[in-house]
Structure formats: C-alpha cells, structure tokens
Scaffold this motif. Sequence first.
Motif, PDB file in Angstrom:
ATOM      1  N   GLY A  48       0.816  -1.208   0.000  1.00  0.00           N
ATOM      2  CA  GLY A  48       0.000   0.000   0.000  1.00  0.00           C
ATOM      3  C   GLY A  48       0.850   1.258   0.000  1.00  0.00           C
ATOM      4  N   LEU A  49       2.009   1.176  -0.619  1.00  0.00           N
ATOM      5  CA  LEU A  49       2.943   2.308  -0.593  1.00  0.00           C
ATOM      6  C   LEU A  49       2.376   3.570  -1.228  1.00  0.00           C
ATOM      7  N   GLY A  57      -3.422   2.993   3.053  1.00  0.00           N
ATOM      8  CA  GLY A  57      -2.116   3.084   2.407  1.00  0.00           C
ATOM      9  C   GLY A  57      -1.182   4.047   3.106  1.00  0.00           C
ATOM     10  N   PHE A  65       9.099   5.818  -2.957  1.00  0.00           N
ATOM     11  CA  PHE A  65       8.616   4.565  -3.548  1.00  0.00           C
ATOM     12  C   PHE A  65       9.698   3.932  -4.429  1.00  0.00           C
ATOM     13  N   HIS A  86       1.952  -4.263  -8.358  1.00  0.00           N
ATOM     14  CA  HIS A  86       0.795  -4.214  -7.459  1.00  0.00           C
ATOM     15  C   HIS A  86       0.461  -2.780  -7.071  1.00  0.00           C
ATOM     16  N   ASN A  87       1.461  -2.017  -6.662  1.00  0.00           N
ATOM     17  CA  ASN A  87       1.213  -0.643  -6.227  1.00  0.00           C
ATOM     18  C   ASN A  87       0.670   0.222  -7.349  1.00  0.00           C
ATOM     19  N   GLU A  91      -3.100   1.949  -7.545  1.00  0.00           N
ATOM     20  CA  GLU A  91      -3.253   3.388  -7.715  1.00  0.00           C
ATOM     21  C   GLU A  91      -4.088   3.695  -8.961  1.00  0.00           C
TER      22      GLU A  91
END
Length: 122
Positions: A48-49, A57, A65, A86-87, A91
Amino acid sequence: MQELNYELIEAVDRFARERLAPNIVEWDEAGGAPQEVLTEMAELGLFGLLARAEVGGLELDFPTFIRIVERLAYHGGGLSTLLHVHNFTMETMAMMAMTGFSTARNAGSPTAVSPGWPWSWP
C-alpha cells in the motif's frame, strides 16, 4: 517536494538483506517466495505504498517509492517487480474509481481505450 522517508527505506533494506537475500535463489528455483514472506511484506505496508491513507495506504511520495523498489530489486528482484506492479495497479484502480470509470462504462460512455479517455493512447 516531500523529504524522502529514510526510516522506511532503511527498514525495507534491512528486511530485504536479512529475509530475502539469503533465500532468493532457493525461492526462484522453487517457483516463488512462500506466502509468509508476502505476509511479512504486507505487514511492512509494502502493498500500500502509493495508496491513499483513507484506504490504509502509506501515501508515499514517488521518490521514496522508487528507492524502496530499488532496495528490493537489489536483494530480491522478482519480489520488487511484484510490489511495483501491485502498487501501480492499485493506484490506477483508485484513479479510475475517483473518475467514475465503472459508472461510465456501464452507461455506454467511453472506455479506457477510447480516444480522449485519460488512460488511452492516441
């Protein structure tokens, strides 16, 4: 511009050195990292960066990041790719939800591949 989150970068680097690096070859040969490693990564907040704080997040700035992805890539390449994809997927989905993408699609409005839609190509 936000200041880099060096504390988080160092925590990820320590995790990658201690947990990933010693095992990465074995995991690659086995076809992937065990579930417990992915759980540890989730507990660090790595999935969840870029996500907004209201959905749990960390809402990190992009330079931090990138540094985190870089540290993971150095010690465990495939897992950094997983994290990166994934991130960005999460988003992108959040951006689509905020712009009413699913509603527009259901109403017969332009789709993500239609010219002029924010994520379309010319």
